[in-house]
Design a protein around this motif. Sequence first.
Motif, PDB file in Angstrom:
ATOM      1  N   GLY A 286       0.820  -1.199   0.000  1.00  0.00           N
ATOM      2  CA  GLY A 286       0.000   0.000   0.000  1.00  0.00           C
ATOM      3  C   GLY A 286       0.859   1.256   0.000  1.00  0.00           C
ATOM      4  N   LEU A 287       0.290   2.336   0.510  1.00  0.00           N
ATOM      5  CA  LEU A 287       0.992   3.621   0.558  1.00  0.00           C
ATOM      6  C   LEU A 287       1.736   3.733   1.887  1.00  0.00           C
ATOM      7  CD1 LEU A 287      -1.614   6.072  -0.939  1.00  0.00           C
ATOM      8  CD2 LEU A 287       0.775   5.978  -1.606  1.00  0.00           C
TER       9      LEU A 287
ATOM     10  N   GLN B 264      -3.590  16.583   1.869  1.00  0.00           N
ATOM     11  CA  GLN B 264      -2.407  16.320   1.055  1.00  0.00           C
ATOM     12  C   GLN B 264      -2.828  16.087  -0.397  1.00  0.00           C
ATOM     13  OE1 GLN B 264       0.226  13.319   2.661  1.00  0.00           O
ATOM     14  NE2 GLN B 264      -0.070  14.029   4.755  1.00  0.00           N
TER      15      GLN B 264
ATOM     16  N   PHE C 104      -1.525  14.804  -4.093  1.00  0.00           N
ATOM     17  CA  PHE C 104      -0.495  13.906  -4.614  1.00  0.00           C
ATOM     18  C   PHE C 104      -0.101  14.246  -6.053  1.00  0.00           C
ATOM     19  CE2 PHE C 104       0.142  10.384  -1.632  1.00  0.00           C
ATOM     20  CZ  PHE C 104      -0.833  10.686  -0.682  1.00  0.00           C
TER      21      PHE C 104
ATOM     22  N   TYR D  30      -9.239   8.885  -1.038  1.00  0.00           N
ATOM     23  CA  TYR D  30      -8.552   9.137  -2.289  1.00  0.00           C
ATOM     24  C   TYR D  30      -8.960   8.099  -3.334  1.00  0.00           C
ATOM     25  CZ  TYR D  30      -5.367  12.361   0.101  1.00  0.00           C
ATOM     26  OH  TYR D  30      -4.830  13.412   0.790  1.00  0.00           O
TER      27      TYR D  30
ATOM     28  N   GLN E 298      -7.541   6.422  -6.885  1.00  0.00           N
ATOM     29  CA  GLN E 298      -6.347   6.295  -7.712  1.00  0.00           C
ATOM     30  C   GLN E 298      -6.685   5.516  -8.971  1.00  0.00           C
ATOM     31  OE1 GLN E 298      -2.961   4.234  -5.980  1.00  0.00           O
ATOM     32  NE2 GLN E 298      -1.542   5.255  -7.353  1.00  0.00           N
TER      33      GLN E 298
ATOM     34  N   PRO F 228      -2.883   9.265  -6.311  1.00  0.00           N
ATOM     35  CA  PRO F 228      -4.159   9.348  -5.598  1.00  0.00           C
ATOM     36  C   PRO F 228      -4.719  10.769  -5.653  1.00  0.00           C
ATOM     37  CG  PRO F 228      -2.495   8.217  -4.276  1.00  0.00           C
ATOM     38  CD  PRO F 228      -1.782   8.818  -5.445  1.00  0.00           C
TER      39      PRO F 228
ATOM     40  N   LEU G 255      -7.729  13.297  -4.056  1.00  0.00           N
ATOM     41  CA  LEU G 255      -8.712  13.471  -2.995  1.00  0.00           C
ATOM     42  C   LEU G 255     -10.099  13.600  -3.603  1.00  0.00           C
ATOM     43  CD1 LEU G 255      -9.057  14.110   0.120  1.00  0.00           C
ATOM     44  CD2 LEU G 255      -9.202  16.499  -0.611  1.00  0.00           C
TER      45      LEU G 255
ATOM     46  N   PHE H  43      -8.678   4.613  -1.536  1.00  0.00           N
ATOM     47  CA  PHE H  43      -7.955   4.525  -0.269  1.00  0.00           C
ATOM     48  C   PHE H  43      -8.637   5.384   0.779  1.00  0.00           C
ATOM     49  CE2 PHE H  43      -4.135   2.309  -1.529  1.00  0.00           C
ATOM     50  CZ  PHE H  43      -4.006   2.594  -2.879  1.00  0.00           C
TER      51      PHE H  43
ATOM     52  N   PHE I 289      -2.756   5.252   5.781  1.00  0.00           N
ATOM     53  CA  PHE I 289      -3.657   4.847   4.715  1.00  0.00           C
ATOM     54  C   PHE I 289      -4.107   3.409   4.891  1.00  0.00           C
ATOM     55  CE2 PHE I 289      -3.578   8.283   1.616  1.00  0.00           C
ATOM     56  CZ  PHE I 289      -2.496   9.028   2.054  1.00  0.00           C
TER      57      PHE I 289
ATOM     58  N   ILE J  82      -5.316  -0.161   2.978  1.00  0.00           N
ATOM     59  CA  ILE J  82      -4.633  -0.949   1.952  1.00  0.00           C
ATOM     60  C   ILE J  82      -5.224  -0.732   0.561  1.00  0.00           C
ATOM     61  CG2 ILE J  82      -6.035  -3.031   2.169  1.00  0.00           C
ATOM     62  CD1 ILE J  82      -2.177  -2.920   1.922  1.00  0.00           C
TER      63      ILE J  82
END
Lengths: 115, 113
Positions: A42-43, A104, A106, B36, B38, B44, B46, B89, B103, B105
């Motif tokens: 994951g992240l 945040q 990305f 998020y 992706q 990702p 928001l 996510f 986060f 998974i």
Amino acid sequence: DSGVTQTPKHLITATGQRVTLRCSPRSGDLSVYWYQQSLDQGLQFLIQYYNGEERAKGNILERFSAQQFPDLHSELNLSSLELGDSALYFCASSVGATSDQETQYFGPGTRLLVL
Amino acid sequence: GENVEQHPSTLSVQEGDSAVIKCTYSDSASNYFPWYKQELGKGPQLIIDIRSNVGEKKDQRIAVTLNKTAKHFSLHITETQPEDSAVYFCAASAQRGYQKVTFGIGTKLQVIP
């Protein structure tokens, strides 16, 4: 488009080598975060910089380092690369660092492949 | 430290149906919960967030609910469309001298036309 830019988009290199990933935050954002995304993990948060200073460290290996420059762009340096370092590396930015509700944003990521 | 669990890991729905993704967190200090989306080959993005003083937030076809007592929050997508297909996510954020975001998974959502 989040306003966060990352270069390069793709990077292929060999084990033992060193690479530098670059990130430019959104205009006005002072915080930069680096994340690693692999298929099974994951992240994962690596490190955060705020206005040029290291603010927080996550699961960053000693072989990895980062810095944030006066113009607020940031670089993530990965050295002595191993096969397991192959992953997507994301940069994110936010306005500040003291709020507990910072959003945040990305960037598009850098895909690193270590052969 | 914070632990965010997300499920299901994969979800397939027919176009027009609803999709629900659930997350739980462990740190009672967490008070900001972004979601998020992706898409393949992208970072990702928001899509919606919720703060701890709110129980529900809606934005068109997307809604998020938060139960702080039970420490869980959910994403609801109604009238799903093929372009909703992506990995979603959840995340939980707490102030620990710095903003610590953890986060989940991820959930791979497939909307079948």
